[in-house]
Structures are given as C-alpha cells and as structure tokens.
Design a protein around this motif. Structure first.
Motif, PDB file in Angstrom:
ATOM      1  N   UNK A 197     -57.683  43.021 -18.545  1.00 33.57           N
ATOM      2  CA  UNK A 197     -57.252  44.057 -17.609  1.00 33.57           C
ATOM      3  C   UNK A 197     -58.039  43.908 -16.320  1.00 33.57           C
ATOM      4  N   UNK A 198     -57.336  43.662 -15.226  1.00 32.05           N
ATOM      5  CA  UNK A 198     -58.048  43.510 -13.956  1.00 32.05           C
ATOM      6  C   UNK A 198     -58.692  44.849 -13.582  1.00 32.05           C
ATOM      7  N   UNK A 199     -59.794  44.793 -12.907  1.00 33.88           N
ATOM      8  CA  UNK A 199     -60.548  45.992 -12.521  1.00 33.88           C
ATOM      9  C   UNK A 199     -61.068  46.771 -13.714  1.00 33.88           C
ATOM     10  N   UNK A 200     -61.195  46.117 -14.850  1.00 33.05           N
ATOM     11  CA  UNK A 200     -61.782  46.795 -16.000  1.00 33.05           C
ATOM     12  C   UNK A 200     -62.796  45.845 -16.634  1.00 33.05           C
ATOM     13  N   UNK A 201     -63.354  46.258 -17.738  1.00 39.08           N
ATOM     14  CA  UNK A 201     -64.331  45.420 -18.434  1.00 39.08           C
ATOM     15  C   UNK A 201     -63.645  44.864 -19.670  1.00 39.08           C
ATOM     16  N   UNK A 202     -63.777  43.557 -19.905  1.00 40.92           N
ATOM     17  CA  UNK A 202     -63.131  42.988 -21.095  1.00 40.92           C
ATOM     18  C   UNK A 202     -64.013  43.215 -22.304  1.00 40.92           C
ATOM     19  N   UNK A 203     -63.561  44.049 -23.219  1.00 40.49           N
ATOM     20  CA  UNK A 203     -64.286  44.279 -24.472  1.00 40.49           C
ATOM     21  C   UNK A 203     -63.347  43.907 -25.605  1.00 40.49           C
ATOM     22  N   UNK A 204     -63.635  42.832 -26.308  1.00 37.25           N
ATOM     23  CA  UNK A 204     -62.760  42.403 -27.410  1.00 37.25           C
ATOM     24  C   UNK A 204     -63.102  43.233 -28.645  1.00 37.25           C
ATOM     25  N   UNK A 205     -62.650  44.471 -28.628  1.00 35.31           N
ATOM     26  CA  UNK A 205     -62.946  45.409 -29.713  1.00 35.31           C
ATOM     27  C   UNK A 205     -61.665  46.065 -30.187  1.00 35.31           C
ATOM     28  N   UNK A 206     -61.694  46.516 -31.434  1.00 35.05           N
ATOM     29  CA  UNK A 206     -60.527  47.193 -31.993  1.00 35.05           C
ATOM     30  C   UNK A 206     -60.214  48.467 -31.211  1.00 35.05           C
ATOM     31  N   UNK A 207     -61.244  49.252 -30.931  1.00 33.50           N
ATOM     32  CA  UNK A 207     -61.030  50.551 -30.286  1.00 33.50           C
ATOM     33  C   UNK A 207     -60.324  50.385 -28.939  1.00 33.50           C
ATOM     34  N   UNK A 208     -60.754  49.405 -28.143  1.00 38.85           N
ATOM     35  CA  UNK A 208     -60.107  49.208 -26.843  1.00 38.85           C
ATOM     36  C   UNK A 208     -58.693  48.672 -27.029  1.00 38.85           C
ATOM     37  N   UNK A 209     -58.525  47.768 -28.006  1.00 44.69           N
ATOM     38  CA  UNK A 209     -57.193  47.184 -28.273  1.00 44.69           C
ATOM     39  C   UNK A 209     -56.185  48.250 -28.671  1.00 44.69           C
ATOM     40  N   UNK A 210     -56.606  49.208 -29.496  1.00 42.34           N
ATOM     41  CA  UNK A 210     -55.680  50.259 -29.938  1.00 42.34           C
ATOM     42  C   UNK A 210     -55.229  51.106 -28.740  1.00 42.34           C
ATOM     43  N   UNK A 211     -56.181  51.429 -27.870  1.00 39.80           N
ATOM     44  CA  UNK A 211     -55.839  52.218 -26.680  1.00 39.80           C
ATOM     45  C   UNK A 211     -54.866  51.464 -25.786  1.00 39.80           C
ATOM     46  N   UNK A 212     -55.129  50.171 -25.618  1.00 38.33           N
ATOM     47  CA  UNK A 212     -54.239  49.358 -24.777  1.00 38.33           C
ATOM     48  C   UNK A 212     -52.837  49.288 -25.367  1.00 38.33           C
ATOM     49  N   UNK A 213     -52.765  49.217 -26.709  1.00 37.45           N
ATOM     50  CA  UNK A 213     -51.455  49.138 -27.381  1.00 37.45           C
ATOM     51  C   UNK A 213     -50.652  50.402 -27.083  1.00 37.45           C
TER      52      UNK A 213
END
Ligand SMILES: Cc1cc2nc3c(=O)[nH]c(=O)nc-3n(C[C@H](O)[C@H](O)[C@H](O)COP(=O)(O)OP(=O)(O)OC[C@H]3O[C@@H](n4cnc5c(N)ncnc54)[C@H](O)[C@@H]3O)c2cc1C
Length: 333
Positions: free
Chosen positions: A290-306
C-alpha cells in the motif's frame, strides 16, 4: 474446468488466510457471487504449508492459536457462505475483455469475473532445493520440503537442514515424536528467533554446525545421508529415515508483472482502497504494498485490507451499494 461465461462478481486468487477471509466477507457480508482459485491442493497458505504446528499469538481474539487450527477456522467461516472453491488450479494469466470483464486463465481452464482480488502471498510456493541429484532422487521417499503431518515422523530418525525459524521450529516440534532429530546447518549461528535457539541448545536435538549435506544414499527410499564440516572437510555418514529440507522458498512474482500490474519490489502496488492500477483488480495481504503506508506482512493487516478490497469491489460493480456493509452482529448471517 468452469463453463465459459459463468460470470462471478469477484474471483479471489489464493486461498491463504487473507483470501479465505475475503471470501467470507464477499459471500457472507456482501452477498457477492464469489470464487476462489488456489494453486495448491489445500487452503490456508503459509499457515498450512509453512508453520501448521506453530502457535500464533497476535490474531485479535485468540490469545494463542495453532496456525493449522486458524486455517481450518478461516475455511469454515468462508465456506459457510458457499463460495466456489477450486483447488489445484494456479492462475497463470489475467486479461480484460470487452465490457470490462476479467478473464482468468489457469493451468486447467478459464474463469470470468467482474472483479478480481489477488491474495497470492509471495506467489506460488516453490521450496528452495539443494541442487543435489542424490538427494532429489528421494523426494517424497524420505526427502521432504514441508511437513503437513508431523506424526509421519513418529519414532523415525530425522535430519533437518536449515538455520532459520522453520528449521529450528521443526527440530523442536519433532524432538518428542521422532526417535532422534539431527539439525544440520552450514553456518555457526542460527537465524531463528533467539528464544527458539536457546531452547534448541537445551534440547536433545543433535546439532551439527557448520555442516552441509554431501550425498544421500538408499535403495527404494532414503536410508543415510553423508554430511561434511565445511571448515575441516571431515565427513560423517548418518543413518536417517527422513531428511527435511527447510531452506526457504523462492519468491516468484514475475507472473504478476506480466499481467500489467504495477509492482513495488516483490509486491503489487495498491492505494488505500486496495486498488491496483488495473480497474476492478485489487490486492490484499502479503502480496500487496500500500503506497503511503507501512508494509507489515501480518495476518491482522491482511484481514483489514481484505475487508476494504471487498467493499470497494462491491461498490465498483454496483455504485449504488454502500461501501460500508454494516456490522455482522446486526445481520442475519
Ligand atoms: C514461519 C512464519 C510464522 C509467521 N507467524 C506469524 C504470526 O505469528 N503472526 C502473523 O500475523 N503473521 C505471521 N506470519 C505471516 C503470515 O503467515 C502471513 O502474513 C499470511 O500468511 C499472509 O496471508 P496471505 O493470504 O496474504 O498469503 P499466503 O498465506 O502466502 O497465501 C497465499 C496463497 O495464494 C496461493 N497462490 C499464490 N499464487 C497463486 C496463483 N497464481 N494462483 C492461485 N493461487 C496462488 C498460494 O498457494 C497460497 O495458498 C508468519 C509467517 C511465517 C512464514
């Protein structure tokens, strides 16, 4: 193989944790006709393939959960709303047809969708190999790149190769099940989590450092492995029933570049709405940057993005549909 022009609202590429949650969200929360295409024969992505027996502590609501149990729960949650789940079908191409419909070409056929959500993690899982024909000849006959059922090593002599988290975790996991566990690593130090390494050195695991695999022997299946000390060249032949190679995975995202997607390193570039540069194509989870964000390869962030990607996709195919789906607690699910 799917029928031509069997049109879905959303097709999700990858049934890892993020893809499964997206499928729940699309089918369950937004009533979208949903399909999931998965390259492997199992769902759960990294949870199932890389660390099924590890506990996860940072998924909201679960103080501690085994990766394989979380994968199962995600599958149950997604499948309750009957999305079409197709396993063993890697997507190899993506094309926009007249009218803005997306055609997904897989290794087995074609699929059609109004929108596409890419939740492909690090791309297809390709384990790194040793490049040693004497070892590769025993693949699945004593030589393995992943462990899906740890009980197959009960009372066996197991050699594990690698110095990262996966190698150390499997050594610790199998130490009470296997007759003997030998951990072979080519360097003097392990890259694994400090706590795991301390546990390792206090465990009965036989640690061979700095050693490398030289040759594998056996008739119909693996029977022994010769290793050598890469400082002294001293060689040892050890009788083993299994050799588990934990050398990491090759990341291949070249596929996605060929689809015309803008990339940021090894990830697909998305904006805050999880939109890629292609209209109606979204990405979420480890594959998304995600541009202008921090890349965190985590489940919690992935679920929110989904959740964001699915709501935006719903609004894309039906501009009258609200971006906000309401709360699940207020729905009749
Ligand atoms: C050892 C280890 C421990 C971890 N521990 C934690 C932790 O404690 N907490 C945490 O939050 N995260 C942890 N993670 C990270 C977490 O597992 C990932 O962030 C998560 O799996 C990402 O999910 P995903 O669905 O985006 O991708 P993945 O899990 O990688 O799933 C992607 C899926 O897409 C499929 N796929 C790929 N390409 C295609 C294609 N072309 N066609 C069809 N299917 C395709 C793959 O086969 C796979 O099933 C850990 C990771 C590892 C390796």
């Amino acid at each position: 193989m799917s029928k031509p022009f069997d049109l879905y609202d959303i097709t999700i590429i990858g049934a890892g944790p993020v893809g499964l949650f997206a499928a729940f969200y699309a089918a369950g929360m937004r009533g979208m006709r949903t399909k999931i295409l998965e390259a492997l024969g199992v769902t759960g992505g990294q949870l199932t393939v890389l660390y099924p027996e590890k506990y996860i502590y940072d998924v909201p609501g679960f103080p501690k959960i085994l990766a394989k149990d979380l994968a199962k729960q995600l599958e149950v949650q997604a499948m309750a709303y009957k999305p079409t789940l197709i396993l063993d079908e890697k997507v190899v191409d993506l094309k926009r047809l007249d009218g803005g419909i997306w055609e997904l070409q897989t290794v087995k056929g074609v699929h059609f969708s109004k929108t596409v959500l890419i939740t492909a993690g690090h791309g297809a899982f390709t384990p790194r190999k040793l490049g040693n024909p004497s070892v590769e000849r025993f693949e699945n006959m004593g030589v393995y790149y992943s462990v899906t059922d740890k009980w197959m090593f009960k009372d066996k002599k197991v050699m594990i190769v690698g110095g990262g988290d996966s190698a150390v975790d499997w050594a610790l996991n199998l130490k009470d099940i296997a007759a003997e566990v030998i951990l072979v690593h080519r360097r003097g130090e392990f890259r694994a989590h400090e706590g795991s390494v301390i546990e390792l050195f206090h465990s009965p695991v036989k640690i061979m450092i700095p050693y490398e695999v030289k040759e594998a022997y056996g008739k119909d299946r693996l029977e022994a492995v010769k290793i050598f000390n890469n400082k002294t060249n001293e060689e040892v032949v050890l009788e083993v029933d299994a050799l588990i190679l934990q050398l990491g995975h090759l990341v291949d995202v070249s596929l996605f570049k060929g689809w015309g997607l803008e990339m940021e390193g090894n990830a697909i570039k998305v904006n805050g709405r999880m939109e890629t540069n292609l209209p109606g194509v979204y990405a979420a989870g480890d594959i998304a940057h995600q541009t202008d964000s921090v890349k965190l390869a985590l489940l919690a962030t992935g679920f929110g993005q989904a959740a964001i990607a699915v709501n935006v996709a719903k609004n894309y195919i039906d501009p009258k549909a609200s971006l906000f789906p309401g709360h699940s607690s207020e729905k009749r699910m």
